[in-house]
Design an enzyme around this catalytic site. Structure first.
Site, short mmCIF file in Angstrom:
data_model
loop_
_atom_site.label_atom_id
_atom_site.label_comp_id
_atom_site.label_asym_id
_atom_site.label_seq_id
_atom_site.Cartn_x
_atom_site.Cartn_y
_atom_site.Cartn_z
N CYS A 78 42.40 -28.28 136.92
CA CYS A 78 40.84 -28.41 137.26
C CYS A 78 40.17 -27.09 136.62
O CYS A 78 40.10 -27.01 135.39
CB CYS A 78 40.52 -28.14 138.88
SG CYS A 78 41.24 -29.77 139.45
N HIS A 79 39.65 -26.22 137.62
CA HIS A 79 39.09 -24.92 137.02
C HIS A 79 40.19 -23.89 136.75
O HIS A 79 39.77 -22.81 136.12
CB HIS A 79 38.07 -24.34 137.88
CG HIS A 79 36.80 -25.20 138.07
ND1 HIS A 79 36.98 -26.39 138.54
CD2 HIS A 79 35.69 -24.86 137.65
CE1 HIS A 79 35.35 -26.99 138.57
NE2 HIS A 79 34.79 -25.76 137.93
#
Lengths: 144, 144
Positions: A78-79
């Site tokens: 994800c991030h």
């Protein structure tokens, strides 16, 4: 935390309880500043809002650099790759991430791929929670 | 919205009500796909979680490119510069942003400055809601 012979530590900016996105408490065992990266076999960087803070912690960036310099296993989802951008380790590496930060990892020189999991040597990455099965599978392979 | 002779439009992915971070409703007057950027004098890109979605909208990126290509006023704050990274217009420009995305705009070639407002010709940027006074002041100057 000890599970089936694997010892894991949850590291963050400081020790103590933190609350996750859905309200669950997570116990942080160790602060980044107290981590000796030599003691660990894999670095797993999760997503959400955390990486925007983690990437500003100089100790977290040193830990990240250690894993890439020594070619030790790293998994980011994800991030999570935001931390890799700040540590300056993503250039020229095949990677994926949350689509909202895709253009950032490309700007930082990553070779972006839109796949559930991207494997580049000892570095695996995934896009989102939907990819967790593939992410976990490849992460575990790195430890075998 | 018409105020003191200034007509403003709130544009987003689609028309209709959207809820802000603190629960306030905001009326979106126009979808990015229906915007003719020739009709507007300034583009203001706000922050928060929106820019991670806006940067994936090809019409939003076309609007952004129009403003930079024609050297028309642009103001971006907090996470707003993420849209400028995706539009490919921030390289070589003096800019600031939310500190959590600082390393992304640097990777994209921005000349980052840690100031309440950074002015580079017709482009102004700020870091966070704390900078709103300076941001608004310089934004208005661009229209005079």
């Amino acid at each position: 935390m000890k599970e089936e012979g694997i010892t894991t530590h949850v590291a963050s900016m400081k020790k103590g309880k933190i609350k996750g996105k859905y309200g669950y408490d997570v116990e942080v065992d160790i602060a980044f500043k107290d981590v000796n990266p030599e003691d660990y076999d894999i670095l797993v960087i999760s997503g959400g809002k955390g990486p925007e803070k983690m990437r500003l912690d100089k100790d977290a960036l040193e830990i990240t650099k250690h894993f890439f310099e020594k070619n030790k296993p790293v998994a980011a989802i994800c991030h999570g790759p935001q931390v890799l951008v700040s540590a300056g380790v993503i250039k020229g590496r095949k990677a994926t991430c949350w689509i909202g930060i895709r253009d950032d990892i490309i700007a930082a020189g990553a070779l972006y791929e839109d796949s559930e999991v991207v494997i580049d040597g000892n570095f695996v990455s995934s896009r989102s929670p939907d990819d967790l099965y593939a992410f976990g599978r490849e992460m575990i392979k790195l430890l075998k």
